[in-house]
Design a protein around this motif. Structure first.
Motif, PDB file in Angstrom:
ATOM      1  N   VAL A  13      -7.882  11.214   8.505  1.00 40.56           N
ATOM      2  CA  VAL A  13      -7.037  10.020   8.573  1.00 40.56           C
ATOM      3  C   VAL A  13      -6.750   9.546   7.149  1.00 40.56           C
ATOM      4  CG1 VAL A  13      -6.891   7.627   9.356  1.00 40.56           C
ATOM      5  CG2 VAL A  13      -7.993   9.355  10.811  1.00 40.56           C
ATOM      6  N   HIS A  14      -5.477   9.334   6.851  1.00 44.19           N
ATOM      7  CA  HIS A  14      -5.061   8.965   5.495  1.00 44.19           C
ATOM      8  C   HIS A  14      -4.941   7.458   5.313  1.00 44.19           C
ATOM      9  CE1 HIS A  14      -4.027  12.920   3.727  1.00 44.19           C
ATOM     10  NE2 HIS A  14      -3.820  13.267   4.987  1.00 44.19           N
ATOM     11  N   ILE A  15      -5.476   6.987   4.180  1.00 43.17           N
ATOM     12  CA  ILE A  15      -5.213   5.626   3.707  1.00 43.17           C
ATOM     13  C   ILE A  15      -4.069   5.725   2.703  1.00 43.17           C
ATOM     14  CG2 ILE A  15      -6.143   3.597   2.540  1.00 43.17           C
ATOM     15  CD1 ILE A  15      -7.518   4.135   5.157  1.00 43.17           C
ATOM     16  N   GLU A  16      -2.915   5.174   3.046  1.00 42.01           N
ATOM     17  CA  GLU A  16      -1.735   5.336   2.195  1.00 42.01           C
ATOM     18  C   GLU A  16      -1.393   4.089   1.398  1.00 42.01           C
ATOM     19  OE1 GLU A  16       1.388   6.732   4.724  1.00 42.01           O
ATOM     20  OE2 GLU A  16       0.676   8.806   4.636  1.00 42.01           O
ATOM     21  N   THR A  17      -2.046   2.969   1.683  1.00 41.87           N
ATOM     22  CA  THR A  17      -1.756   1.733   0.958  1.00 41.87           C
ATOM     23  C   THR A  17      -3.013   0.897   0.829  1.00 41.87           C
ATOM     24  OG1 THR A  17      -0.379  -0.264   0.912  1.00 41.87           O
ATOM     25  CG2 THR A  17      -1.087   0.523   3.072  1.00 41.87           C
ATOM     26  N   ASP A  18      -3.065   0.114  -0.230  1.00 45.80           N
ATOM     27  CA  ASP A  18      -4.185  -0.818  -0.381  1.00 45.80           C
ATOM     28  C   ASP A  18      -3.839  -2.204   0.152  1.00 45.80           C
ATOM     29  OD1 ASP A  18      -2.456  -1.825  -2.300  1.00 45.80           O
ATOM     30  OD2 ASP A  18      -3.738  -1.353  -4.008  1.00 45.80           O
ATOM     31  N   GLY A  19      -2.638  -2.326   0.739  1.00 40.31           N
ATOM     32  CA  GLY A  19      -2.231  -3.609   1.303  1.00 40.31           C
ATOM     33  C   GLY A  19      -1.624  -4.561   0.301  1.00 40.31           C
ATOM     34  N   SER A  24      -0.427   5.524  -1.981  1.00 42.77           N
ATOM     35  CA  SER A  24      -1.201   6.667  -2.442  1.00 42.77           C
ATOM     36  C   SER A  24      -0.340   7.759  -3.049  1.00 42.77           C
ATOM     37  CB  SER A  24      -2.014   7.247  -1.280  1.00 42.77           C
ATOM     38  OG  SER A  24      -1.147   7.719  -0.254  1.00 42.77           O
ATOM     39  N   LEU A  25       0.925   7.820  -2.649  1.00 41.89           N
ATOM     40  CA  LEU A  25       1.832   8.857  -3.116  1.00 41.89           C
ATOM     41  C   LEU A  25       3.132   8.230  -3.616  1.00 41.89           C
ATOM     42  CD1 LEU A  25       1.508  11.372  -0.133  1.00 41.89           C
ATOM     43  CD2 LEU A  25       0.438  11.607  -2.378  1.00 41.89           C
ATOM     44  N   PRO A  26       3.862   8.915  -4.479  1.00 40.92           N
ATOM     45  CA  PRO A  26       5.190   8.432  -4.866  1.00 40.92           C
ATOM     46  C   PRO A  26       6.094   8.314  -3.641  1.00 40.92           C
ATOM     47  CG  PRO A  26       4.455  10.185  -6.334  1.00 40.92           C
ATOM     48  CD  PRO A  26       3.485  10.148  -5.203  1.00 40.92           C
ATOM     49  N   GLN A  27       7.044   7.393  -3.699  1.00 41.45           N
ATOM     50  CA  GLN A  27       7.891   7.129  -2.551  1.00 41.45           C
ATOM     51  C   GLN A  27       8.648   8.370  -2.091  1.00 41.45           C
ATOM     52  OE1 GLN A  27       7.777   4.335  -0.853  1.00 41.45           O
ATOM     53  NE2 GLN A  27       9.256   5.076   0.657  1.00 41.45           N
ATOM     54  N   THR A  45      -2.730  -0.586   6.869  1.00 42.94           N
ATOM     55  CA  THR A  45      -3.832  -0.892   5.969  1.00 42.94           C
ATOM     56  C   THR A  45      -5.144  -0.419   6.589  1.00 42.94           C
ATOM     57  OG1 THR A  45      -4.214  -3.065   6.960  1.00 42.94           O
ATOM     58  CG2 THR A  45      -2.606  -2.940   5.144  1.00 42.94           C
ATOM     59  N   LEU A  46      -6.179  -0.408   5.783  1.00 42.14           N
ATOM     60  CA  LEU A  46      -7.474   0.031   6.303  1.00 42.14           C
ATOM     61  C   LEU A  46      -7.960  -0.842   7.458  1.00 42.14           C
ATOM     62  CD1 LEU A  46     -10.450   1.472   4.395  1.00 42.14           C
ATOM     63  CD2 LEU A  46     -10.830  -0.431   5.954  1.00 42.14           C
ATOM     64  N   PRO A  47      -7.897  -2.169   7.368  1.00 43.50           N
ATOM     65  CA  PRO A  47      -8.306  -2.965   8.535  1.00 43.50           C
ATOM     66  C   PRO A  47      -7.461  -2.676   9.776  1.00 43.50           C
ATOM     67  CG  PRO A  47      -8.278  -4.332   6.577  1.00 43.50           C
ATOM     68  CD  PRO A  47      -7.636  -3.035   6.198  1.00 43.50           C
ATOM     69  N   GLU A  48      -6.172  -2.412   9.598  1.00 41.92           N
ATOM     70  CA  GLU A  48      -5.329  -2.068  10.745  1.00 41.92           C
ATOM     71  C   GLU A  48      -5.750  -0.730  11.353  1.00 41.92           C
ATOM     72  OE1 GLU A  48      -1.186  -4.354   9.443  1.00 41.92           O
ATOM     73  OE2 GLU A  48      -1.553  -2.281   8.795  1.00 41.92           O
ATOM     74  N   ILE A  49      -6.113   0.228  10.491  1.00 42.37           N
ATOM     75  CA  ILE A  49      -6.595   1.514  10.997  1.00 42.37           C
ATOM     76  C   ILE A  49      -7.894   1.320  11.769  1.00 42.37           C
ATOM     77  CG2 ILE A  49      -7.568   3.738  10.284  1.00 42.37           C
ATOM     78  CD1 ILE A  49      -5.502   3.754   8.012  1.00 42.37           C
ATOM     79  N   ASP A 249      -4.395  13.703  11.321  1.00 38.83           N
ATOM     80  CA  ASP A 249      -3.498  13.481  10.185  1.00 38.83           C
ATOM     81  C   ASP A 249      -2.779  12.141  10.321  1.00 38.83           C
ATOM     82  OD1 ASP A 249      -2.945  14.413   7.673  1.00 38.83           O
ATOM     83  OD2 ASP A 249      -1.302  15.716   8.245  1.00 38.83           O
ATOM     84  N   TYR A 250      -3.392  11.206  11.049  1.00 37.93           N
ATOM     85  CA  TYR A 250      -2.827   9.868  11.184  1.00 37.93           C
ATOM     86  C   TYR A 250      -2.602   9.271   9.791  1.00 37.93           C
ATOM     87  CZ  TYR A 250      -2.343   5.055  12.808  1.00 37.93           C
ATOM     88  OH  TYR A 250      -1.869   3.793  13.069  1.00 37.93           O
ATOM     89  N   PRO A 251      -1.486   8.556   9.566  1.00 41.41           N
ATOM     90  CA  PRO A 251      -0.539   8.020  10.547  1.00 41.41           C
ATOM     91  C   PRO A 251       0.647   8.923  10.880  1.00 41.41           C
ATOM     92  CG  PRO A 251      -0.089   7.073   8.400  1.00 41.41           C
ATOM     93  CD  PRO A 251      -1.295   7.951   8.223  1.00 41.41           C
ATOM     94  N   LEU A 252       0.691  10.140  10.326  1.00 40.01           N
ATOM     95  CA  LEU A 252       1.842  11.005  10.605  1.00 40.01           C
ATOM     96  C   LEU A 252       1.790  11.586  12.010  1.00 40.01           C
ATOM     97  CD1 LEU A 252       2.131  12.691   7.121  1.00 40.01           C
ATOM     98  CD2 LEU A 252       3.786  11.152   8.172  1.00 40.01           C
ATOM     99  N   ILE A 253       0.604  11.847  12.519  1.00 36.71           N
ATOM    100  CA  ILE A 253       0.413  12.252  13.909  1.00 36.71           C
ATOM    101  C   ILE A 253      -0.635  11.333  14.512  1.00 36.71           C
ATOM    102  CG2 ILE A 253      -0.417  14.078  15.451  1.00 36.71           C
ATOM    103  CD1 ILE A 253       0.672  16.126  13.532  1.00 36.71           C
ATOM    104  N   THR A 254      -0.361  10.776  15.664  1.00 38.92           N
ATOM    105  CA  THR A 254      -1.315   9.860  16.272  1.00 38.92           C
ATOM    106  C   THR A 254      -2.387  10.636  17.028  1.00 38.92           C
ATOM    107  OG1 THR A 254      -0.152   9.626  18.390  1.00 38.92           O
ATOM    108  CG2 THR A 254       0.509   8.140  16.580  1.00 38.92           C
ATOM    109  N   PRO A 255      -3.599  10.119  17.079  1.00 40.88           N
ATOM    110  CA  PRO A 255      -4.627  10.798  17.866  1.00 40.88           C
ATOM    111  C   PRO A 255      -4.303  10.844  19.352  1.00 40.88           C
ATOM    112  CG  PRO A 255      -5.393   8.657  17.085  1.00 40.88           C
ATOM    113  CD  PRO A 255      -4.113   8.939  16.382  1.00 40.88           C
TER     114      PRO A 255
END
Length: 292
Positions: A13-19, A24-27, A45-49, A249-255
């Protein structure tokens, strides 16, 4: 984490933003990846995950990817991720990502992340971090991982990051050939290794490495199970049934989507719970953590 009450453990599961607007990656990479997967780009965000996986009654291994050396893009804070994950320890397991180019300083930082912040593993993406797993640059990090008994997870196969951009965004797919990780398994025989994803176009190579090296496992993230190569399903159902792990691979694929498609695979009944949770409990040493 009381794994006995969880229905599944998602190891990817990827953390892509710190809120705070930092990603985490260029746009351009984020947009190319979303297009590749045919999904609207979402960056919870991590709490949302944590809330999401709690509603699903699942555990999740979470991490970012540090690509600072190769791209100049600032990495999200491993320390912040680990601290926030500790507030949601009923469902989240933090891994760190440290650019191998950071050398011994990165290894010292990783040691502190494990011993003081509760980080439980190490994530690499050779193609976007621009290193070969067997070139030695990651060995200082891997020495610490082996010593402290935490797994290293390597992206393998093609990546959706950079897909469709001129020159693939400069990303070299060959760096994620699982045969390069085979040498790592030789150099670090006591290190637990996870090959992430069905390793297109090197699926047979990944199966060979996992079958040959007792410390190497495969996570099934990044693909819907209905697209799994038949040999992957065959090995998961037999020789590798104790070495294959559920990952989305969330959030690109949901569990939810992954598990729905997984239910359609022709697998032996006793194999399914191994893949969905039991193998991850053993690989992540969750029983040992609870005994402490």
């Amino acid at each position: 984490m009381d794994h006995t009450r969880l229905e599944a453990i998602d190891v990817h599961v990827h953390i892509e933003t710190d809120g705070r607007g930092n990603m985490s990656l260029p746009q351009a990479f984020l947009e190319a990846s979303a297009k590749h997967f045919g999904a609207d780009h979402r960056a919870p965000t991590l709490p949302e995950i944590a809330d999401y996986y709690r509603r699903l009654n699942m555990g999740a291994v979470v991490f970012t990817v540090d690509i600072e050396s190769a791209t100049g893009h600032p990495a999200l804070s491993n320390e912040e991720i680990a601290t926030a994950a500790a507030e949601h320890a009923d469902v989240l397991i933090p891994f760190a990502s440290i650019d191998p180019a950071k050398g011994r300083a990165g290894a010292r930082r990783f040691r502190k992340l494990v011993t003081e912040y509760g980080v439980r593993g190490l994530k690499f993406h050779p193609s976007i971090q621009d290193f070969a797993p067997n070139d030695g640059s990651a060995y200082p990090l891997l020495e610490v991982a082996q010593e402290l008994g935490v797994p290293a997870l390597f992206h393998t196969g093609q990546t959706g990051i950079g897909a469709g951009l001129p020159g693939g965004g400069g990303i070299k797919l060959g760096l994620s050939n699982p045969m390069l990780v085979d040498e790592v398994a030789v150099e670090f025989p006591d290190l637990t290794i996870i090959l992430a994803h069905p390793s297109f176009p090197w699926q047979d190579e990944a199966l060979a490495v996992a079958n040959h090296k007792p410390n190497v496992h495969i996570d099934l993230s990044g693909w819907s199970p209905k697209y799994f190569p038949p040999q992957l399903v065959r090995y998961a159902n037999s020789l590798l049934q104790d070495k294959v792990l559920f990952g989305s691979d969330y959030p690109l694929i949901t569990p939810e989507r992954w598990l729905r498609d997984f239910a359609q695979l022709d697998l032996k009944p006793h194999v399914r719970p191994k893949i969905i949770k039991d193998n991850a409990v053993r690989v992540l040493k969750l029983d040992q953590q609870e005994d402490k």
